[in-house]
Design a protein around this motif. Structure first.
Motif, short mmCIF file in Angstrom:
data_model
loop_
_atom_site.label_atom_id
_atom_site.label_comp_id
_atom_site.label_asym_id
_atom_site.label_seq_id
_atom_site.Cartn_x
_atom_site.Cartn_y
_atom_site.Cartn_z
N LEU A 121 0.85 -1.19 0.00
CA LEU A 121 0.00 0.00 0.00
C LEU A 121 0.88 1.24 0.00
O LEU A 121 1.95 1.25 0.62
N ARG A 157 -0.35 4.24 4.80
CA ARG A 157 -1.21 3.04 4.81
C ARG A 157 -0.41 1.77 4.58
O ARG A 157 -0.85 0.68 4.95
N HIS A 172 2.92 -0.75 8.90
CA HIS A 172 2.28 -1.03 10.18
C HIS A 172 2.99 -0.21 11.24
O HIS A 172 4.20 -0.36 11.43
N ASP A 174 -0.76 -4.55 -0.83
CA ASP A 174 -1.89 -3.94 -1.50
C ASP A 174 -2.64 -5.05 -2.23
O ASP A 174 -2.34 -5.39 -3.37
N THR A 203 -9.11 -1.91 8.08
CA THR A 203 -8.29 -0.77 7.68
C THR A 203 -7.65 -0.07 8.87
O THR A 203 -6.62 0.58 8.72
N HIS A 204 -8.22 -0.23 10.06
CA HIS A 204 -7.61 0.38 11.24
C HIS A 204 -6.51 -0.50 11.83
O HIS A 204 -5.83 -0.09 12.75
N ARG A 205 -6.34 -1.73 11.29
CA ARG A 205 -5.29 -2.66 11.71
C ARG A 205 -5.37 -3.00 13.19
O ARG A 205 -4.40 -3.44 13.78
N GLU A 219 -7.18 1.64 15.56
CA GLU A 219 -7.89 2.85 15.16
C GLU A 219 -8.00 3.92 16.23
O GLU A 219 -7.77 5.09 15.97
N ASP A 245 -11.33 -4.14 5.06
CA ASP A 245 -10.50 -3.99 3.86
C ASP A 245 -10.99 -5.03 2.85
O ASP A 245 -10.66 -6.22 2.95
#
Length: 136
Positions: A7, A11, A14, A23, A60-62, A65, A104
């Motif tokens: 990505l 983004r 990490h 990605d 997406t917040h892994r 968030e 995601d």
């Protein structure tokens, strides 16, 4: 491009682990990852795969968030309380968004495709039997 298989920008990194994030929306990434699964299953006769850190892949917040940049280390390493509905919360008690809006979809599609290939198309790939897949 500078991001290649990963990505772009922030983004693609990490913030706690210091690792890169694939990605999954790029066809070449899907081809690479799926080809690796099939290669290891054929060449080394693997009978299954364990997908590690699936939360990091799927959301997406892994899983981070609600953590401020200064508190992310503490959020990643502290025990997490459970909310009333069983959702994971940060040490401060703020609930993470586990809904579809945080999903995601590209990563979800990759995992679905990997399972389809390893479970349903194994014979066409020269594999003896369906493979076991586990998510951690």
């Amino acid at each position: 491009s500078a991001s290649g298989y990963f990505l772009p920008g922030a983004r693609g990194h990490h913030p706690v682990w210091g690792s890169r994030l694939f990605d999954y929306g790029k066809e070449e990434v899907l081809r690479l990852l799926l080809a690796n699964l099939v290669h290891y299953a054929r060449e080394y006769r693997f009978d299954g795969f364990r997908f590690d850190a699936v939360t990091t892949m799927l959301f997406t917040h892994r899983g981070l968030e609600t953590c401020s940049p200064a508190a992310r280390h503490a959020c990643a390493h502290a025990p997490h309380a459970q909310s009333a509905i069983g959702g994971r919360t940060t040490p401060g008690g703020a609930a993470l968004d586990w809904g579809l809006g945080a999903l995601d979809l590209d990563a979800f599609a990759y995992l679905a495709l990997a399972n389809y290939v390893l479970h349903d198309r194994f014979a066409e790939l020269g594999l003896e039997r369906p493979l076991l897949t586990l998510a951690e």
